[in-house]
Design a protein around this motif. Structure first.
Motif, PDB file in Angstrom:
ATOM      1  N   LEU A  91     -16.027  -7.728 -10.466  1.00  9.81           N
ATOM      2  CA  LEU A  91     -15.582  -6.893 -10.254  1.00  9.81           C
ATOM      3  C   LEU A  91     -14.429  -7.096  -9.875  1.00  9.81           C
ATOM      4  O   LEU A  91     -13.190  -7.078  -9.846  1.00  9.81           O
ATOM      5  CB  LEU A  91     -16.113  -5.426  -9.556  1.00  9.81           C
ATOM      6  N   VAL A  92     -14.176  -7.350  -8.131  1.00  4.85           N
ATOM      7  CA  VAL A  92     -12.871  -7.182  -7.057  1.00  4.85           C
ATOM      8  C   VAL A  92     -12.508  -9.156  -7.697  1.00  4.85           C
ATOM      9  O   VAL A  92     -11.321  -9.051  -7.892  1.00  4.85           O
ATOM     10  CB  VAL A  92     -13.524  -8.120  -5.817  1.00  4.85           C
ATOM     11  N   SER A  93     -13.527 -10.114  -8.433  1.00  2.00           N
ATOM     12  CA  SER A  93     -12.876 -11.160  -9.048  1.00  2.00           C
ATOM     13  C   SER A  93     -11.498 -10.727 -10.215  1.00  2.00           C
ATOM     14  O   SER A  93     -11.195 -11.414 -10.223  1.00  2.00           O
ATOM     15  CB  SER A  93     -13.648 -11.623  -8.899  1.00  2.00           C
ATOM     16  N   GLU A  94     -12.200  -9.229 -11.060  1.00  2.00           N
ATOM     17  CA  GLU A  94     -11.275  -9.178 -12.289  1.00  2.00           C
ATOM     18  C   GLU A  94     -10.540  -8.509 -11.921  1.00  2.00           C
ATOM     19  O   GLU A  94      -8.772  -9.214 -11.952  1.00  2.00           O
ATOM     20  CB  GLU A  94     -12.299  -8.406 -13.294  1.00  2.00           C
ATOM     21  N   PHE A  95     -10.394  -7.939 -10.696  1.00  2.00           N
ATOM     22  CA  PHE A  95      -8.951  -7.379 -10.483  1.00  2.00           C
ATOM     23  C   PHE A  95      -8.417  -8.141  -9.543  1.00  2.00           C
ATOM     24  O   PHE A  95      -6.607  -7.962 -10.153  1.00  2.00           O
ATOM     25  CB  PHE A  95      -9.501  -5.798  -9.402  1.00  2.00           C
ATOM     26  N   GLN A  96      -8.648  -9.457  -9.323  1.00  2.00           N
ATOM     27  CA  GLN A  96      -6.986 -10.116  -8.329  1.00  2.00           C
ATOM     28  C   GLN A  96      -6.653 -10.860  -9.631  1.00  2.00           C
ATOM     29  O   GLN A  96      -6.168 -11.084  -9.618  1.00  2.00           O
ATOM     30  CB  GLN A  96      -8.481 -11.693  -7.095  1.00  2.00           C
ATOM     31  N   SER A  97      -7.665 -10.962 -10.405  1.00  2.21           N
ATOM     32  CA  SER A  97      -7.431 -12.051 -11.406  1.00  2.21           C
ATOM     33  C   SER A  97      -6.250 -11.031 -12.151  1.00  2.21           C
ATOM     34  O   SER A  97      -4.544 -11.843 -12.420  1.00  2.21           O
ATOM     35  CB  SER A  97      -8.253 -11.964 -12.564  1.00  2.21           C
ATOM     36  N   GLU A  98      -5.774 -10.157 -12.838  1.00  2.00           N
ATOM     37  CA  GLU A  98      -5.429  -8.948 -13.570  1.00  2.00           C
ATOM     38  C   GLU A  98      -4.157  -8.944 -11.969  1.00  2.00           C
ATOM     39  O   GLU A  98      -3.306  -9.120 -12.575  1.00  2.00           O
ATOM     40  CB  GLU A  98      -6.103  -7.775 -13.730  1.00  2.00           C
ATOM     41  N   LYS A  99      -4.755  -9.108 -11.170  1.00  2.00           N
ATOM     42  CA  LYS A  99      -3.185  -8.304 -10.198  1.00  2.00           C
ATOM     43  C   LYS A  99      -2.467  -9.804  -9.924  1.00  2.00           C
ATOM     44  O   LYS A  99      -0.801  -9.510 -10.542  1.00  2.00           O
ATOM     45  CB  LYS A  99      -3.543  -8.545  -8.861  1.00  2.00           C
ATOM     46  N   LYS A 100      -2.737 -11.138 -10.343  1.00  2.00           N
ATOM     47  CA  LYS A 100      -2.048 -12.390  -9.679  1.00  2.00           C
ATOM     48  C   LYS A 100      -1.391 -12.306 -11.446  1.00  2.00           C
ATOM     49  O   LYS A 100       0.086 -11.940 -11.879  1.00  2.00           O
ATOM     50  CB  LYS A 100      -2.978 -13.140 -10.015  1.00  2.00           C
ATOM     51  N   GLU A 101      -1.808 -11.715 -12.306  1.00  2.00           N
ATOM     52  CA  GLU A 101      -1.009 -11.623 -14.213  1.00  2.00           C
ATOM     53  C   GLU A 101      -0.584 -10.374 -14.135  1.00  2.00           C
ATOM     54  O   GLU A 101       0.876 -10.930 -14.439  1.00  2.00           O
ATOM     55  CB  GLU A 101      -1.930 -11.285 -15.061  1.00  2.00           C
ATOM     56  N   LEU A 102      -0.679  -9.567 -13.732  1.00  2.00           N
ATOM     57  CA  LEU A 102       0.781  -8.631 -13.333  1.00  2.00           C
ATOM     58  C   LEU A 102       1.587  -9.690 -12.295  1.00  2.00           C
ATOM     59  O   LEU A 102       2.848  -8.968 -12.900  1.00  2.00           O
ATOM     60  CB  LEU A 102       0.126  -7.247 -12.115  1.00  2.00           C
ATOM     61  N   HIS A 103       1.326  -9.664 -11.638  1.00  2.00           N
ATOM     62  CA  HIS A 103       2.239 -10.622 -10.795  1.00  2.00           C
ATOM     63  C   HIS A 103       3.582 -11.784 -11.332  1.00  2.00           C
ATOM     64  O   HIS A 103       4.288 -11.563 -11.267  1.00  2.00           O
ATOM     65  CB  HIS A 103       2.043 -10.963  -9.715  1.00  2.00           C
ATOM     66  N   LYS A 104       2.998 -12.240 -12.467  1.00  2.58           N
ATOM     67  CA  LYS A 104       3.162 -13.051 -13.056  1.00  2.58           C
ATOM     68  C   LYS A 104       3.995 -12.701 -13.981  1.00  2.58           C
ATOM     69  O   LYS A 104       5.533 -12.738 -14.617  1.00  2.58           O
ATOM     70  CB  LYS A 104       2.517 -14.188 -14.325  1.00  2.58           C
ATOM     71  N   LEU A 105       3.631 -11.386 -14.604  1.00  6.38           N
ATOM     72  CA  LEU A 105       4.591 -10.695 -15.914  1.00  6.38           C
ATOM     73  C   LEU A 105       5.560  -9.917 -15.169  1.00  6.38           C
ATOM     74  O   LEU A 105       6.771  -9.981 -15.868  1.00  6.38           O
ATOM     75  CB  LEU A 105       3.465  -9.284 -17.075  1.00  6.38           C
TER      76      LEU A 105
END
Length: 172
Positions: A91-105
């Motif tokens: 779950l933490v890994s998924e959140f980190q991936s989503e966070k990176k994607e949101l930063h890119k966006l």
């Protein structure tokens, strides 16, 4: 030596209710012949104790089973704990991936907003220049071009010249 149901339950590692339920289910044994009552307490004689123990031993040693269940529960808790840790890590890994994607966006959106702002400034400058051109008075070079196109006749006659307008004053 007779024992109470409570003593027998403690010895077998079960509850009094478990013993009574076993007795009720097993109709082949009439425990009335093995029991005696003094007040509210039921005593089971040696033969009755053997019969009750046999009922529980058919269940593959209740105390062993309960100990095994306790161990299995501990293992389950350990496994559940490990599964929970794995789940939380995922779950933490998924959140980190989503966070990176949101930063890119977000970065992309900010770059596009900056480009839009720059284009808007350029358009404003062009509009200002166009307005300045349309509002500016005609310069002398344009007047010369128009005067060259319409040559004046050299011999001017009074008829070709415009007549002065007559102004009439009213009143005096």
């Amino acid at each position: 030596m007779p024992k109470t149901i409570r003593e027998l339950a403690d010895e077998l590692g079960v509850s009094k209710q478990a013993i009574w339920q076993k007795i009720k289910r097993d109709v082949s044994i009439d425990l009335r012949q093995f029991t005696s009552t003094k007040g509210n307490t039921v005593y089971v004689d040696v033969d009755g104790q053997k019969a009750i123990k046999a009922m529980f031993s058919n269940d593959s040693s209740t105390r062993y089973r309960q100990q095994k269940d306790d161990v299995d529960d501990n293992k389950k808790d350990a496994v559940d704990g490990q599964d929970e840790v794995k789940f939380l890590r995922n779950l933490v890994s998924e959140f980190q991936s989503e966070k990176k994607e949101l930063h890119k966006l977000l970065d992309q959106q900010q770059r596009l907003a900056l480009q839009d702002k720059q284009l808007l400034e350029e358009y404003k400058a062009e509009i200002k220049d166009l307005k300045a051109l349309t509002m500016a008075p005609h310069d002398n070079s344009e007047k010369e071009v128009t005067s060259d196109k319409q040559p004046e006749p050299e011999n001017s006659t009074p008829e070709s010249q415009p007549k002065p307008k007559k102004w009439w004053r009213f009143g005096k």
